[in-house]
Design an enzyme around this catalytic site. Structure first.
Site, short mmCIF file in Angstrom:
data_model
loop_
_atom_site.label_atom_id
_atom_site.label_comp_id
_atom_site.label_asym_id
_atom_site.label_seq_id
_atom_site.Cartn_x
_atom_site.Cartn_y
_atom_site.Cartn_z
CB CYS A 100 33.02 80.17 27.76
SG CYS A 100 33.48 78.58 28.20
CB ILE A 160 33.71 77.69 33.46
CG1 ILE A 160 33.81 78.65 34.59
CG2 ILE A 160 32.70 76.54 33.97
CD1 ILE A 160 32.33 79.20 35.18
CG HIS A 203 32.68 82.66 31.50
ND1 HIS A 203 31.29 82.29 31.08
CD2 HIS A 203 33.34 81.33 31.58
CE1 HIS A 203 31.44 80.93 30.49
NE2 HIS A 203 32.32 80.43 30.88
CD GLU A 205 30.03 85.47 30.94
OE1 GLU A 205 29.78 84.47 30.96
OE2 GLU A 205 30.97 86.39 30.65
#
Length: 224
Positions: A100, A160, A203, A205
């Site tokens: 990102c 996001i 993402h 993670e």
């Protein structure tokens, strides 16, 4: 392909750094630690948070996390870490993964450029920030990455304020790994690889207990 560090006992090892200036560095660290606890990669691997040039100098690989690209760039410049990061990511013997905001920070060109974001310019792509809208338009989508990660389908990829790669400036060097439509029409690139550099607009993670993407990163880029 990549240099290794040596422990006092003579065993080879590698160090994966996670840039900890801002953003989701703890989530990346936790995913990496879980991978190391659950898998044998054939060599000793250590995880290190990176805040200083001294931290970075110990690393063979670096993850630049999602967060806020403007803040990340400004902090790196203010703390004097930017020149060291620039040298690291342009070193073909080092491994780099940007997620990102990390993708934005690594890119050569920004479509909706901000004068405050001084990118590292290593990945020859044209990036558009906030391609899916602002924070309220964030979403998680089940994605099939099995074309480059065996068995990695139905992966919960979280976007996001996500950037996308609008154009690959060097199609010989940069390989598109995953594409998806924006607003149901234009197809854009959400993951690419350029030899030792990996970027994702989403993402991995934030995929709770799903560590398949991080496991592949370690196997493909670090332990081989």
């Amino acid at each position: 392909m990549h240099k290794t560090h040596s422990t006092m006992s003579g065993k080879s090892m590698k160090v994966i750094g996670v840039l900890a200036l801002q953003g989701a560095f703890l989530e990346h660290t936790n995913h990496l630690k879980r991978c190391l606890a659950e898998n044998d990669y054939g060599i000793k691997i250590e995880i290190k948070t990176v805040k200083t040039p001294e931290d970075l100098a110990q690393c063979d690989a670096l993850i630049i996390p999602g967060g806020e690209s403007t803040s990340m760039s400004l902090i790196a410049q203010r703390t004097g870490l930017y020149p060291c990061l620039y040298e690291f990511v342009h070193n073909p013997e080092k491994v780099v993964w940007g997620t990102c905001a990390g993708l934005i920070f690594l890119s050569a060109q920004l479509e909706n450029e901000s004068a405050l974001v001084k990118t590292l310019g290593v990945l020859k792509v044209d990036v558009r920030r906030n391609a899916f809208g602002r924070q309220a338009q964030s979403f998680t989508q089940k994605c099939d990455f099995s074309n480059f990660i065996p068995g990695c389908d139905n992966f919960p990829a979280t976007f996001i304020r996500a950037p996308v790669i609008e154009r690959i400036l060097d199609p010989i060097a940069v390989k598109s790994l995953y594409e998806l439509p924006v607003n149901g029409k234009d197809v854009v690139v959400a993951a690419t690889q350029n030899h030792n550099i990996l970027v994702t607009s989403f993402h991995p993670e934030l995929a709770d207990s799903d560590t398949r993407f991080h496991d592949w990163f370690i196997r493909q880029f670090v332990s081989n």
